[in-house]
Design a protein around this motif. Structure first.
Motif, PDB file in Angstrom:
ATOM      1  N   LEU A  70       0.845  -1.192   0.000  1.00 47.61           N
ATOM      2  CA  LEU A  70       0.000   0.000   0.000  1.00 47.61           C
ATOM      3  C   LEU A  70       0.880   1.242   0.000  1.00 47.61           C
ATOM      4  N   SER A  71       0.528   2.234  -0.806  1.00 53.99           N
ATOM      5  CA  SER A  71       1.283   3.483  -0.834  1.00 53.99           C
ATOM      6  C   SER A  71       0.997   4.283   0.430  1.00 53.99           C
ATOM      7  N   LEU A  77      -1.132   7.604  -0.001  1.00 53.00           N
ATOM      8  CA  LEU A  77      -2.525   7.551  -0.431  1.00 53.00           C
ATOM      9  C   LEU A  77      -3.421   7.136   0.724  1.00 53.00           C
ATOM     10  N   ASP A  79      -8.067   5.050  -1.645  1.00 54.61           N
ATOM     11  CA  ASP A  79      -7.380   5.221  -2.922  1.00 54.61           C
ATOM     12  C   ASP A  79      -6.467   4.034  -3.215  1.00 54.61           C
ATOM     13  N   ASN A  80      -5.855   3.474  -2.174  1.00 54.03           N
ATOM     14  CA  ASN A  80      -5.038   2.279  -2.364  1.00 54.03           C
ATOM     15  C   ASN A  80      -5.879   1.121  -2.886  1.00 54.03           C
ATOM     16  N   TRP A 139      -5.621  -0.874  -6.602  1.00 57.20           N
ATOM     17  CA  TRP A 139      -5.433  -2.308  -6.807  1.00 57.20           C
ATOM     18  C   TRP A 139      -6.629  -2.948  -7.497  1.00 57.20           C
ATOM     19  N   ARG A 160      -4.848   8.509   5.543  1.00 59.07           N
ATOM     20  CA  ARG A 160      -3.622   8.156   4.826  1.00 59.07           C
ATOM     21  C   ARG A 160      -3.001   6.901   5.434  1.00 59.07           C
ATOM     22  N   THR A 161      -2.526   6.024   4.570  1.00 66.35           N
ATOM     23  CA  THR A 161      -1.966   4.770   5.050  1.00 66.35           C
ATOM     24  C   THR A 161      -0.780   5.001   5.979  1.00 66.35           C
ATOM     25  N   ARG A 170      -2.606  -1.375   9.110  1.00 70.66           N
ATOM     26  CA  ARG A 170      -2.076  -1.566   7.753  1.00 70.66           C
ATOM     27  C   ARG A 170      -2.240  -3.015   7.319  1.00 70.66           C
ATOM     28  N   ASP A 184      -4.287  -4.316   4.127  1.00 71.57           N
ATOM     29  CA  ASP A 184      -3.647  -5.115   3.083  1.00 71.57           C
ATOM     30  C   ASP A 184      -4.398  -6.423   2.860  1.00 71.57           C
ATOM     31  N   ARG A 193      -7.197  -5.579   0.684  1.00 71.25           N
ATOM     32  CA  ARG A 193      -6.728  -5.512  -0.708  1.00 71.25           C
ATOM     33  C   ARG A 193      -6.689  -6.905  -1.339  1.00 71.25           C
TER      34      ARG A 193
END
Length: 295
Positions: free
Chosen positions: A85-86, A89, A93-94, A98, A129-130, A138, A142, A145
């Protein structure tokens, strides 16, 4: 495309082999990968993800050569030790990024992100924000994601790292459900955790991969004792420590004793004591000895 076949794979860096040759087949189920630091677990994961081309041999996904057919990589979902993950962002948005990479249209992106956020309890984090998330947050983002699509093969590198006990148990249940119809390769340092989840144990040592069956109880469980507990601590790199408490020892007193010795207890749960408990303990000891033997 469920199923992975590894044929004569040798892999490494700058032409120098780290692992191999490896020949094995991974069917649907949870295959837990064990090995000491530097054994090559990450190298094997990279090869199976199609990130690192093997020096020799090939990886087949449902009969399709991973290196020769780039589209086959879409069937593989990867959770690395470092979240994909950015940090600049937002979580939303992450996930959007993806989902686009995986070719989901706008309607499906919106639905999948909503479902994944609810599954991992990150609805309140979507617009954060990540970089501002904790390690556990996080990891949950993930995992969300990873579930945006429905990959046939899942490569999980230490997925429990940073998760609170409730999130960890939820993730274990999810992994078990995946194993019913997907091929899951799960890397961990915890032998007891491996034996709890695995349909097969894989020991990576000296570049070679050895498969071990997981013992199955051969006798019915006897009544669970309220004094038998699994305690997860931060001692020794976060491994699972097992404590069998006597009938006249309270769990509170035992935890207090651990804390007094500087051990951070992060999870405590009652467990059923089975007639095969001693056999399991012996098996865990044997696996530790196998991992610790000189190459």
């Amino acid at each position: 495309m469920t199923g992975v076949r590894i044929e004569g794979v040798v892999a490494g860096y700058r032409g120098r082999p780290v692992i191999g040759p490896i020949d094995t087949e991974l069917a649907a189920g949870v295959h837990v990968l064990l090995g000491r630091n530097g054994a090559g677990k990450t190298t094997l994961m990279r090869v199976l993800a199609g990130i690192l081309p093997p020096l020799a041999g090939r990886v087949l996904l449902g009969g399709t050569d991973l290196a020769a057919h780039r589209e086959a990589k879409r069937a593989v979902g990867v959770l690395t030790h470092r979240a994909a993950l950015s940090p600049q962002l937002s979580v939303r948005d992450n996930l959007e990024f993806w989902a686009r990479v995986q070719g989901l249209d706008r309607e499906r992106r919106t639905a999948r992100i909503r479902d994944a956020a609810g599954r991992f309890d990150i609805e309140g984090l979507l617009d954060r924000r990540t970089a501002r998330l904790s390690r556990g947050q996080r990891q949950r983002a993930d995992l969300a994601r990873l579930t945006l699509t429905d990959p046939d093969v899942l490569l999980l590198d230490e997925p429990m790292t940073g998760l609170d006990p409730v999130s960890a148990e939820h993730t274990r249940a999810l992994i078990r459900s995946w194993g019913a119809h997907k091929t899951v390769l799960y890397s961990t340092h915890s032998v007891p955790e491996a034996m709890t989840l695995a349909s097969q144990l894989l020991i990576l040592k000296g570049g070679a991969l050895t498969g071990l069956p997981v013992p199955v109880a051969q006798a019915p469980e006897r009544a669970a004792s309220p004094s038998a507990y699994d305690l997860r601590t931060s001692c020794g790199g976060g491994v699972w420590e097992r404590a069998e408490l006597g009938q006249d020892t309270t769990i509170g007193a035992h935890i207090a004793g651990l804390v007094a010795k500087g051990v951070e207890v992060t999870d405590v749960r009652p467990v059923a004591v089975t007639a095969t408990g001693a056999t399991r303990a012996v098996t865990e000891t044997a696996i530790h000895q196998l991992l610790d033997e000189s190459s």
